[in-house]
Each structure stands twice: as structure tokens, then as C-alpha cells.
Design a protein around this motif. Structure first.
Motif, short mmCIF file in Angstrom:
data_model
loop_
_atom_site.label_atom_id
_atom_site.label_comp_id
_atom_site.label_asym_id
_atom_site.label_seq_id
_atom_site.Cartn_x
_atom_site.Cartn_y
_atom_site.Cartn_z
N PHE A 56 0.82 -1.20 0.00
CA PHE A 56 0.00 0.00 0.00
C PHE A 56 0.86 1.26 0.00
N VAL A 57 1.99 1.19 0.68
CA VAL A 57 2.89 2.33 0.78
C VAL A 57 3.50 2.64 -0.59
N GLN A 58 3.70 1.64 -1.44
CA GLN A 58 4.20 1.87 -2.79
C GLN A 58 3.12 2.40 -3.72
N LEU A 59 1.87 2.01 -3.48
CA LEU A 59 0.77 2.39 -4.36
C LEU A 59 0.48 3.89 -4.29
N SER A 60 0.48 4.46 -3.12
CA SER A 60 0.11 5.85 -2.96
C SER A 60 1.05 6.81 -3.71
N PRO A 61 2.38 6.69 -3.57
CA PRO A 61 3.25 7.56 -4.37
C PRO A 61 3.16 7.29 -5.87
N PHE A 62 2.87 6.04 -6.22
CA PHE A 62 2.71 5.70 -7.63
C PHE A 62 1.52 6.44 -8.24
N MET A 63 0.43 6.56 -7.48
CA MET A 63 -0.79 7.18 -7.99
C MET A 63 -0.76 8.71 -7.90
N SER A 64 0.12 9.28 -7.10
CA SER A 64 0.09 10.74 -6.90
C SER A 64 0.33 11.56 -8.17
N TYR A 67 -0.93 10.99 -10.91
CA TYR A 67 -2.18 10.87 -11.66
C TYR A 67 -3.37 11.43 -10.88
N LYS A 68 -3.12 12.38 -9.98
CA LYS A 68 -4.18 12.95 -9.14
C LYS A 68 -5.31 13.57 -9.96
N ASP A 69 -4.96 14.20 -11.07
CA ASP A 69 -5.98 14.84 -11.90
C ASP A 69 -6.86 13.81 -12.58
N ALA A 70 -6.31 12.67 -12.94
CA ALA A 70 -7.09 11.63 -13.61
C ALA A 70 -7.91 10.81 -12.63
N PHE A 71 -7.41 10.64 -11.42
CA PHE A 71 -8.08 9.81 -10.41
C PHE A 71 -8.27 10.59 -9.11
N ASP A 126 -10.85 11.05 -6.98
CA ASP A 126 -11.56 10.38 -5.88
C ASP A 126 -10.76 9.22 -5.32
N LEU A 127 -10.14 8.46 -6.18
CA LEU A 127 -9.33 7.33 -5.74
C LEU A 127 -8.10 7.80 -4.97
N CYS A 128 -7.48 8.87 -5.43
CA CYS A 128 -6.32 9.41 -4.71
C CYS A 128 -6.73 9.96 -3.35
N LYS A 129 -7.93 10.52 -3.26
CA LYS A 129 -8.42 11.01 -1.97
C LYS A 129 -8.59 9.85 -0.99
N LEU A 130 -9.16 8.74 -1.46
CA LEU A 130 -9.32 7.56 -0.60
C LEU A 130 -7.97 6.99 -0.20
N LEU A 131 -7.02 6.95 -1.12
CA LEU A 131 -5.69 6.45 -0.79
C LEU A 131 -5.01 7.33 0.26
N THR A 132 -5.17 8.64 0.14
CA THR A 132 -4.57 9.56 1.11
C THR A 132 -5.18 9.37 2.49
N ILE A 133 -6.49 9.16 2.53
CA ILE A 133 -7.16 8.96 3.81
C ILE A 133 -6.73 7.65 4.45
N ALA A 134 -6.51 6.63 3.64
CA ALA A 134 -6.23 5.30 4.16
C ALA A 134 -4.77 5.09 4.56
N ILE A 135 -3.88 6.04 4.24
CA ILE A 135 -2.47 5.88 4.59
C ILE A 135 -2.33 5.88 6.10
N PRO A 136 -1.67 4.87 6.65
CA PRO A 136 -1.50 4.86 8.10
C PRO A 136 -0.57 5.98 8.55
N PRO A 137 -0.98 6.75 9.55
CA PRO A 137 -0.14 7.87 9.99
C PRO A 137 1.08 7.38 10.78
N THR A 138 2.16 8.13 10.65
CA THR A 138 3.37 7.82 11.42
C THR A 138 3.83 9.08 12.12
N SER A 139 4.71 8.91 13.05
CA SER A 139 5.28 10.06 13.77
C SER A 139 6.69 10.36 13.28
#
Length: 190
Positions: free
Chosen positions: A108-116, A118-122, A124-137
Motif C-alpha cells: 500500500f505504501v508503494q501504491l500511494s506515491p505511484f498514484m500521486s 495521476y491525481k488529476d485523472a483519479f 476520488d481514488l487518490c483522496k481515498l488512498l490519502t485517507i487510508a495511509i497509516p499515519p506515522t510520527s
């Protein structure tokens, strides 16, 4: 099991429960009830559906990019439901094309930067991926580590603006190193 069970009172005298039933009724059952009620509240149907939606965004999942499963997360976070299935289908095709070119997305961590890119094309999907990223400190810890290196007892009288600027440079080292210093100096000189 509870034959030798005894508690000490404030005066140091031992107090033995009348029976095993008293122990279970007064201590064990309330703790067990609280534990089960916490599990029920944390894993209610809505939360389970949300967890399924997040797992559908993971490339390792058998439900990867299943539009029907991601709908519950989309509804909860205000994503357009009419566009999501189309975006998911096109993103699957994009990923398959990239995998045939040798790009492998396994986490999942590789997918989010891969899709970034393509934010203009996707969107809604990029918004869901951003929300689902586990937060770190890590970012917070990195900033405190940089501050410790910048401001120490030998440099304790630095003003806030200089400290903040040096901290930004220290935290974003890769961007700071990519700056063309000759170009920067010539612009500053003008």
C-alpha cells in the motif's frame, strides 16, 4: 485455582472471599463484560465495512480495487460514487500496464506515491488512498531531531526566524541539496 486466594486490607488483615462465585460475580464477569462491549463497539458493522474498504486499496489483497467494497469508505468521506467505479477500473488497467513494463507494486505504501502523479485523472481514488495511509510520527521525530542538532547550548541565543529557517533546511535536506547554489547566489546579488 482460587483456594488460596486472599487479599490484604489496609490494616494488614487477610480477607478471603466467601466463595468462588463471589470472585467471579464481583471481578471476573465485570471485566469480561467490559472487554466484550469494547470489542463490540470498536468492531461494529460500520467499522468492519470501513476496514474492508481500506483493505481493498492494498495491492496484496484479494479484493484489490474492488469498487463495490470501497463504496462504504467513499460514502463516509464524501467521495463521488458515480465516478469511483470508472476510476478504479482505469487505475487497475494502468497498474497492469506498468506491471508488464516491470514496475511491481506490492504494498500500500508503494501504491500511494505511484498514484500521486495521476491525481488529476483519479481525484476520488487518490483522496481515498490519502485517507487510508497509516499515519506515522516519523516527520515529527525528524523535526525534533533536526532542532536538537541546530539549537544546542553553544547556539542558544538564535532568534526564532533564523531557527525556523535552519530547521526547514535541516528537515528537507534532499530539497536543500538540489538547489543550484550558483544560480541562487547570482539572483541574491542582483
Amino acid at each position: 485455582m482460587l483456594d488460596g486466594f486472599a487479599t490484604s486490607t489496609a490494616l494488614g488483615q487477610e480477607e478471603t472471599p466467601d466463595s468462588k462465585l463471589d470472585f467471579y460475580a464481583n471481578l471476573f464477569y465485570p471485566v469480561q463484560y467490559r472487554f466484550l462491549s469494547e470489542l463490540d463497539s470498536r468492531f461494529n458493522e460500520d467499522n468492519k465495512q470501513l476496514l474492508r474498504s481500506i483493505s481493498a486499496l492494498d495491492p496484496r489483497s484479494s479484493m484489490f480495487f474492488n469498487a463495490e467494497i470501497t463504496e462504504s469508505m467513499a460514502v463516509q468521506y464524501g467521495v463521488e460514487l458515480s465516478d469511483l467505479p470508472v476510476e478504479v477500473r482505469q487505475a487497475k488497467r494502468l497498474i497492469q500496464r506498468k506491471e508488464s513494463e516491470g514496475v511491481k507494486l506490492t504494498t500500500f505504501v508503494q501504491l500511494s506515491p505511484f498514484m500521486s502523479p495521476y491525481k488529476d485523472a483519479f481525484p476520488d481514488l487518490c483522496k481515498l488512498l490519502t485517507i487510508a495511509i497509516p499515519p506515522t510520527s516519523a516527520a515529527c521525530e525528524r523535526s525534533f531531531s533536526s532542532m536538537r542538532l541546530i539549537k544546542h547550548y553553544l547556539r542558544s541565543t538564535m532568534d526564532d526566524l533564523r531557527l525556523s529557517s535552519l530547521a526547514v533546511l535541516g528537515i528537507h535536506v534532499s530539497r536543500a541539496k538540489s538547489i543550484d547554489m550558483d544560480n541562487f547566489v547570482s539572483k541574491f546579488a542582483k
